[in-house]
Design a protein around this motif. Structure first.
Motif, short mmCIF file in Angstrom:
data_model
loop_
_atom_site.label_atom_id
_atom_site.label_comp_id
_atom_site.label_asym_id
_atom_site.label_seq_id
_atom_site.Cartn_x
_atom_site.Cartn_y
_atom_site.Cartn_z
N ARG A 64 8.61 2.80 8.73
CA ARG A 64 7.98 3.66 7.73
C ARG A 64 7.90 5.10 8.22
NH1 ARG A 64 4.81 -1.13 7.01
NH2 ARG A 64 3.25 -0.40 8.50
N THR A 113 11.34 6.71 8.05
CA THR A 113 11.68 7.02 6.66
C THR A 113 10.99 8.29 6.20
OG1 THR A 113 11.95 4.67 6.15
CG2 THR A 113 11.64 6.16 4.29
N ALA A 137 11.66 7.75 -0.66
CA ALA A 137 11.00 7.28 0.57
C ALA A 137 9.86 6.34 0.24
CB ALA A 137 10.49 8.48 1.38
#
Length: 276
Positions: free
Chosen positions: A213, A216, A200
């Protein structure tokens, strides 16, 4: 690098550093604490003699030694705490709750899912993602980070199991196939949070939006959490084994990410020196 400038190994590395150094507007090469600035100076000296990747590897090796020592200390504290009634009172009720919701179909599904984080599934996933990221980025950085992160989690798992030898829940409380190795720490939980976390992190470095983001991070977190909880559901680990594995995994991830930040910092400063 302009359109007419030939792409050399130096400019290629410089481009990789520039792409990786900013996350949501935050410059990863900026160190506010005295300890951080001290580590940067050490990394710069290592780089001057051995090169940037050697500095990254050495930093990771030192970090691995630190986290293994941390695992030993954590294990001693953990062993003392788990003998107390308070933690024992947490493990058994959670296991009883897991047993109360079991069903044949759910047992099969959870067993298949937990195998993804096992000694066969997790390495295969890590290697495939590592190769894909390395080829996509045309860089050795994903290989070094993922391989080192995985090695560290494996060594912590082996060391913890051999040194402390905590017994797993009784086989009568577990779902087959049974496992007989020591219970502390949960290897599935430790390895999954480390691999999911470092993958990640590498992906986030190239994402441009906050939403991407966040998604993720949520996906990686959901994977690590559900793998850990699957171990408790199946009766293969106590809840405290999983919690300990998560704590160790997060500590190791922090060290690996710090090592990469040092690498980015040294390369960025070197590039600025060359330009000036």
């Amino acid at each position: 690098m302009t359109a007419r400038e030939p792409k050399t190994p130096e400019t290629g590395v410089r481009g990789e550093v520039n792409q990786d150094r900013f996350v949501g507007g935050q410059d990863l090469t900026r160190w506010k604490s005295p300890i951080g600035r001290f580590m940067v100076r050490i990394a710069q000296r290592i780089t001057a003699f051995l090169g940037p990747y050697a500095a990254l590897v050495i930093t990771l090796a030192v970090g691995l030694a630190v986290v293994l020592a941390l695992a030993l200390v954590f294990g001693e504290v953990y062993e003392s705490v788990t003998e107390a009634d308070g933690v024992a009172g947490l493990d058994h009720p959670v296991l009883d709750a897991a047993k109360s919701v079991r069903s044949p179909a759910l047992n099969v599904a959870v067993t298949a899912y937990t195998d993804i984080g096992g000694t066969i599934g997790m390495p295969i996933i890590a290697v495939v993602i590592m190769i894909w990221l390395a080829l996509r980025r045309r860089s050795w950085t994903p290989v070094i980070l993922i391989a080192t992160a995985g090695l560290g989690s494996l060594l912590m798992t082996i060391a913890g199991k051999q040194l402390f030898g905590r017994a797993r829940p009784n086989l009568s409380d577990a779902v087959p196939p049974y496992e007989h190795s020591p219970s502390f720490p949960s290897g599935h939980s430790l390895n999954s949070i480390v691999i999911a976390g470092i993958v990640a992190y590498i992906i986030i470095l190239r994402l441009e939006t906050t939403r991407a983001r966040v998604v993720t991070i949520l996906v990686a977190s959901a994977f690590a959490i559900t793998i850990g909880l699957s171990r408790v559901y199946l009766g293969h680990h106590w809840l405290t084994d999983v919690l300990a594995a998560w704590a160790l995994g997060i500590a190791w991830l922090a060290l690996v990410i710090t090592a990469h930040r040092l690498y980015l910092t040294v390369r960025a400063r070197h590039a600025q020196h060359v330009v000036s």
